[in-house]
Design a protein around this motif. Structure first.
Motif, PDB file in Angstrom:
ATOM      1  N   ALA A   6       4.107   5.920  -5.276  1.00  0.00           N
ATOM      2  CA  ALA A   6       4.096   6.050  -6.738  1.00  0.00           C
ATOM      3  C   ALA A   6       3.133   7.143  -7.177  1.00  0.00           C
ATOM      4  O   ALA A   6       3.437   7.930  -8.084  1.00  0.00           O
ATOM      5  N   GLU A   7       1.975   7.213  -6.534  1.00  0.00           N
ATOM      6  CA  GLU A   7       0.994   8.247  -6.864  1.00  0.00           C
ATOM      7  C   GLU A   7       1.540   9.645  -6.586  1.00  0.00           C
ATOM      8  O   GLU A   7       1.181  10.608  -7.251  1.00  0.00           O
ATOM      9  N   GLN A   8       2.392   9.745  -5.580  1.00  0.00           N
ATOM     10  CA  GLN A   8       2.964  11.045  -5.208  1.00  0.00           C
ATOM     11  C   GLN A   8       4.310  11.302  -5.875  1.00  0.00           C
ATOM     12  O   GLN A   8       4.947  12.320  -5.632  1.00  0.00           O
ATOM     13  N   GLY A   9       4.751  10.357  -6.695  1.00  0.00           N
ATOM     14  CA  GLY A   9       6.007  10.537  -7.424  1.00  0.00           C
ATOM     15  C   GLY A   9       7.238  10.478  -6.551  1.00  0.00           C
ATOM     16  O   GLY A   9       8.206  11.193  -6.784  1.00  0.00           O
ATOM     17  N   THR A  10       7.214   9.636  -5.536  1.00  0.00           N
ATOM     18  CA  THR A  10       8.347   9.510  -4.639  1.00  0.00           C
ATOM     19  C   THR A  10       8.553   8.037  -4.300  1.00  0.00           C
ATOM     20  O   THR A  10       7.860   7.168  -4.814  1.00  0.00           O
ATOM     21  N   LYS A  42       0.826  -1.208   0.000  1.00  0.00           N
ATOM     22  CA  LYS A  42       0.000   0.000   0.000  1.00  0.00           C
ATOM     23  C   LYS A  42       0.860   1.258   0.000  1.00  0.00           C
ATOM     24  O   LYS A  42       0.538   2.244  -0.668  1.00  0.00           O
ATOM     25  N   LYS A  66       3.857   1.535  -1.276  1.00  0.00           N
ATOM     26  CA  LYS A  66       4.444   1.681  -2.613  1.00  0.00           C
ATOM     27  C   LYS A  66       3.450   2.331  -3.565  1.00  0.00           C
ATOM     28  O   LYS A  66       3.828   3.170  -4.390  1.00  0.00           O
ATOM     29  N   THR A  67       2.185   1.964  -3.454  1.00  0.00           N
ATOM     30  CA  THR A  67       1.156   2.556  -4.303  1.00  0.00           C
ATOM     31  C   THR A  67       1.025   4.050  -4.017  1.00  0.00           C
ATOM     32  O   THR A  67       0.996   4.878  -4.938  1.00  0.00           O
ATOM     33  N   ILE A  68       0.946   4.405  -2.747  1.00  0.00           N
ATOM     34  CA  ILE A  68       0.829   5.816  -2.358  1.00  0.00           C
ATOM     35  C   ILE A  68       2.056   6.598  -2.817  1.00  0.00           C
ATOM     36  O   ILE A  68       1.940   7.694  -3.368  1.00  0.00           O
TER      37      ILE A  68
END
Length: 80
Positions: free
Chosen positions: A22-26, A16, A18-20
């Motif tokens: 990736a969504e925030q570009g970090t 979870k 990693k998903t967050i």
């Protein structure tokens, strides 16, 4: 200077995060670093506000007017 820390986290939570991230570009590391920084800053602001409030209480507040004696405060005849 940055230092590494070891943190044990459940595999499901890592997914979870990693998903967050990736969504925030970090990265997960960047995400956690930001959250830890916000936690420290919030705590520092709280301590500053607390110190200021305690200093205000120690100094007291001038509400104006004159002070009354105990007898004047409890004089029932003056209330009638």
């Amino acid at each position: 200077m940055r230092r590494n820390i070891t943190l044990a986290v459940d595999q499901e939570l890592i997914g979870k995060l990693k998903t967050i991230a990736a969504e925030q570009g970090t990265s997960v590391s960047g995400l956690l670093r930001g959250e830890l920084q916000r936690l420290v800053e919030r705590n520092e602001r709280f301590e500053q506000a607390r110190s200021g409030a305690l200093a205000d209480l120690a100094a007291g507040f001038d509400l104006g007017g004159r002070t009354s004696s105990r007898d004047e405060l409890h004089d029932r005849e003056a209330l009638r």
